[in-house]
Design an enzyme around this catalytic site. Structure first.
Site, PDB file in Angstrom:
ATOM      1  N   CYS A  29     -20.619   5.158   7.045  1.00  0.00           N
ATOM      2  CA  CYS A  29     -20.705   4.005   6.136  1.00  0.00           C
ATOM      3  C   CYS A  29     -21.614   2.909   6.686  1.00  0.00           C
ATOM      4  CB  CYS A  29     -19.319   3.423   5.883  1.00  0.00           C
ATOM      5  SG  CYS A  29     -18.069   4.618   5.370  1.00  0.00           S
ATOM      6  N   ASP A  61     -11.856   3.713   7.325  1.00  0.00           N
ATOM      7  CA  ASP A  61     -10.663   4.157   6.597  1.00  0.00           C
ATOM      8  C   ASP A  61     -10.606   5.679   6.495  1.00  0.00           C
ATOM      9  OD1 ASP A  61     -11.143   1.386   5.968  1.00  0.00           O
ATOM     10  OD2 ASP A  61      -9.566   1.575   4.490  1.00  0.00           O
ATOM     11  N   LYS A 104     -13.321  -2.295   4.620  1.00  0.00           N
ATOM     12  CA  LYS A 104     -12.830  -3.625   4.976  1.00  0.00           C
ATOM     13  C   LYS A 104     -13.947  -4.571   5.386  1.00  0.00           C
ATOM     14  CE  LYS A 104      -8.927  -2.016   3.986  1.00  0.00           C
ATOM     15  NZ  LYS A 104      -9.480  -0.693   3.639  1.00  0.00           N
ATOM     16  N   SER A 449      -5.781   4.773  -1.036  1.00  0.00           N
ATOM     17  CA  SER A 449      -7.232   4.836  -0.984  1.00  0.00           C
ATOM     18  C   SER A 449      -7.795   4.766  -2.396  1.00  0.00           C
ATOM     19  CB  SER A 449      -7.663   6.148  -0.321  1.00  0.00           C
ATOM     20  OG  SER A 449      -9.021   6.403  -0.559  1.00  0.00           O
TER      21      SER A 449
END
Length: 534
Positions: A29, A61, A104, A449
């Site tokens: 990510c 995550d 986040k 999620s």
């Protein structure tokens, strides 16, 4: 000392612009953000500023899902916001470009911008491209669901491994309308991200130019003294919630938008989310409940196209954006790719109401969030199957002990009890893989999620750790979930059980986990840790 870093008198006469990066090698990510940060700095220099870059933490995550590491995820949102705030205040910067990627990091960077209230913007690193498995586009969601399918004997371990090898082909955040892409869209609708810049996928050749543009835009914000407090208004939050509902986005957006609203001093309650979702149709056919991915949305016309559909239906309010224009002016520039099937006209909506609703009742007097996208179920009554951790429930699913009709309850996973309010994708993915998602309900004081599917209810408040009703439920208790009535109830008087309940000892007695558990608020308030003065 600044001259020792290579800066000159000329550099120091220009505005100092923080490039708050969330680069890391630890997740796809964010692994490309180091290079994007360099392009942001080029844009800042070209527009007359002096960039100063620093980094902060990331907890993935998707990688930590189903493990102890997932407890760190939501906590990292606060640490990201805290660290950016401290670094910018300490360096006395005149502006900020915050680079985000994993789930986040997006709300964390926006929360920091709201606290600092210096001219700034958030730029999202972009979505991952889909993987290819035997000619079919796949995402991380498919891997988690394949774990359940493997346990059920529907696929082999070698097939699972083959899928795992190709599901995530490179840089970028998880590819459906999961939490990262949901919050990136929210950033554009809030106006804190320039419209269209977050849409561009991570590995798209346009992305370096997007990063340079972000650097140029922040210099205009500094010149005009345009601060986040003028952008993050009540109208902006309503627009963001509308877009989340219309695209069946992640239920985590509720938690993060509430937290951001508190930082911005904007009153926002669970009832606002419910009212907006109830009147907003789902018009985007996106995973996890639909067919397409974030890269497909970009090709179809992007967030602008979604926003134009909503504007034409009278569902948006004008609000200021860091792009220099109002949201409505941005929306009118939308270009729709002929023949695209990702974003539907409002008259042909996938559902007349949005992808989530807020429930209350004897099990959740402070509220809970139910996910509605991807299925048509609206009512269920069944016996409770109670688990005091995600691992215990996942093990029961893998042992194939769950029966159709069950109401699975996972508790002591809330903000304080976890601590950190873990997501339950391992469990929901396993249920889908065993084809139980259409016949059971899953309730938790934890989270889900954005990739989770099924009839699932999270954020149950008050949580079990503080003695909420969910702590008192026992195996076999009849539980009813009624979306139309906005109720979630247990058909048992829980009052007599209170005397026998005792809070479990905290999992952590020292360190950041203990500090967070002591300070964090209810999920119904955004699970924030800092008092915010309006």
């Amino acid at each position: 000392m600044l001259k020792a870093t290579g800066l000159t008198d000329a550099d120091l006469e220009r505005p100092l612009i923080a490039v708050a990066n969330t680069w890391t090698d630890a997740t796809p990510c964010n692994m490309h953000l180091r290079a994007l940060g360099e392009k942001v700095k080029e844009g800042i220099r070209a527009a007359g500023g002096t960039p100063i870059e620093f980094n902060t933490i990331v907890v993935s995550d998707g990688i930590s899902m189903g493990t102890e590491g997932m407890r760190a995820s939501l906590i990292s949102r606060e640490v990201i916001a805290d660290s950016i705030e401290l670094a910018v205040r300490g360096a006395l910067c005149d502006g900020v470009v915050a680079l985000s990627g994993c789930d986040k990091t997006i709300p964390g960077t926006m929360m920091a911008l709201a606290r600092l209230d210096v001219p700034g913007l958030m730029l999202y690193g972009g979505t991952i491209m889909p993987g290819d498995f035997r000619g079919k586009p796949v995402t991380i969601q498919d891997v988690f669901e394949a774990v359940g399918a493997c346990a059920a004997g529907r696929i082999s371990e070698s097939e699972l491994r083959a899928l795992e090898d190709v599901a995530c082909p490179g840089a970028g955040a998880c590819g459906g309308q999961y939490t990262a892409n949901t919050m990136a869209m929210a950033g554009e609708m809030l106006g804190i991200s320039p419209m269209g810049l977050n849409d561009v996928p991570a590995v798209d050749p346009r992305k370096p130019g997007v990063a340079m543009r972000a650097g140029e835009i922040v210099m205009r914000l500094v010149t005009e003294d345009l601060r986040p407090s003028r952008v993050l208004t009540r109208a902006a939050f309503e627009n963001a919630i509308t877009a989340v509902a219309a695209t069946a986005g992640s239920t985590n957006a509720i938690l993060h938008l509430m937290a951001l609203a508190k930082e911005a001093g904007v009153p926002l309650a669970l009832e606002d989310f419910d009212a907006i979702a109830a009147r907003t149709p789902i018009i985007a056919d996106l995973k996890p409940g639909g067919r397409f991915m974030a890269a497909d949305l970009d090709r179809a016309g992007g967030v602008r196209l979604v926003a134009r559909r909503l504007y034409e239906a009278g569902m948006l309010k004008d609000s200021l954006t860091v792009g220099g224009r109002g949201l409505i002016a941005e929306v009118k520039d939308a270009r729709e790719t002929p023949g695209q099937q990702v974003v539907r006209p409002v008259a042909e909506a996938l559902s007349p109401s949005g992808g989530f609703a807020i429930l209350r009742g004897s099990l959740a007097p402070e509220g809970a969030v139910v996910k509605l996208a991807g299925h048509s179920r609206r009512r269920h009554t069944g016996p409770a199957r109670v688990f005091d951790s995600e691992e215990a429930c996942f093990a029961a699913v893998q042992r194939r002990e769950i029966k159709a009709g069950d109401v699975l309850i996972i508790r002591y996973e809330g903000p304080k009890g976890g601590p950190g309010m873990r997501e339950m994708l391992s469990v929901t993915g396993a249920l889908v893989g065993q084809k139980l998602d259409d016949s059971v309900v899953l309730l938790t004081d934890g989270r889900f999620s954005g990739a989770s599917k099924g009839f699932v209810v999270g954020h149950v408040s008050p949580e079990a750790q503080v003695g909420g009703p969910i702590a008192l439920v026992r195996d076999g208790d009849p539980v009813t979930l009624d979306v139309e009535a906005r109720r979630i109830d247990v058909a048992v008087d829980l009052e007599p059980r209170k005397a026998g309940w005792k809070a479990p000892a905290p999992r952590f007695k020292t360190g950041v986990m203990a500090k967070y558990a002591a300070a964090v608020s209810s999920a119904a308030e955004g699970a924030v840790t800092l008092p915010v003065v309006a």
